[in-house]
Design a protein around this motif. Structure first.
Motif, mmCIF file in Angstrom:
data_model
loop_
_atom_site.group_PDB
_atom_site.id
_atom_site.type_symbol
_atom_site.label_atom_id
_atom_site.label_comp_id
_atom_site.label_asym_id
_atom_site.label_seq_id
_atom_site.Cartn_x
_atom_site.Cartn_y
_atom_site.Cartn_z
ATOM 1 N N THR A 106 -28.202 6.489 -25.571
ATOM 2 C CA THR A 106 -28.244 6.345 -27.027
ATOM 3 C C THR A 106 -27.695 7.595 -27.704
ATOM 4 N N ARG A 107 -27.128 7.407 -28.889
ATOM 5 C CA ARG A 107 -26.393 8.454 -29.567
ATOM 6 C C ARG A 107 -27.275 9.600 -30.040
ATOM 7 N N ASN A 108 -28.559 9.383 -30.181
ATOM 8 C CA ASN A 108 -29.419 10.437 -30.701
ATOM 9 C C ASN A 108 -29.539 11.620 -29.743
ATOM 10 N N TRP A 109 -29.119 11.429 -28.473
ATOM 11 C CA TRP A 109 -29.192 12.525 -27.488
ATOM 12 C C TRP A 109 -27.872 13.269 -27.358
ATOM 13 N N VAL A 110 -26.889 12.908 -28.164
ATOM 14 C CA VAL A 110 -25.568 13.523 -28.073
ATOM 15 C C VAL A 110 -25.497 14.757 -28.962
ATOM 16 N N ASN A 111 -24.971 15.851 -28.384
ATOM 17 C CA ASN A 111 -24.793 17.085 -29.159
ATOM 18 C C ASN A 111 -23.403 17.183 -29.781
#
Length: 123
Positions: A106-111
């Motif tokens: 999921t995108r919320n873990w992307v820096n």
């Protein structure tokens, strides 16, 4: 800060293949992934790879897509085979410091994100 630059997108007919590349200026610290976003849709995880070689795929692409990386060249790849019109999207390279990315995609873990590259599959 990681700089990510995708290349390799384009137009292809259904059933065809495309390989995307992502050049990164920092690799060893991150979990790397590909996401995609179709018009009017949420950005969704496609595949991710860890430095130990572990890979995960979204159910929609399992058996058709292959993620890999060249640690020496600092390049991430996404080999896409048996493409379908529903694979049409902007594809984004992503880097994450969080192993949770490998569990959730999921995108919320992307820096960090690349700028994206368009892939269009026609029927």
């Amino acid at each position: 800060q990681a700089r990510l630059v995708e290349s390799g997108g384009g137009s292809v007919q259904a059933g065809g293949s495309v390989t995307l590349s992502c050049e990164a200026d920092a690799f060893s610290s991150y979990y790397m992934a590909w996401f995609r976003q179709a018009p009017g849709e949420e950005r969704e995880g496609v595949a991710a790879i860890a430095n130990d070689g572990k890979v995960v795929y979204a159910d929609s692409v399992k058996g058709r897509f292959n993620i890999s990386q060249d640690n020496n060249k600092k390049v991430l790849y996404l080999q896409m085979n048996s493409l379908k019109p529903e694979d049409t999207a902007v594809y984004y390279c992503a880097a994450s410091l969080y192993p949770k990315l490998m569990e959730t995609l999921t995108r919320n873990w992307v820096n960090f994100w690349g700028q994206g590259t368009q892939v269009t599959v026609s029927s």
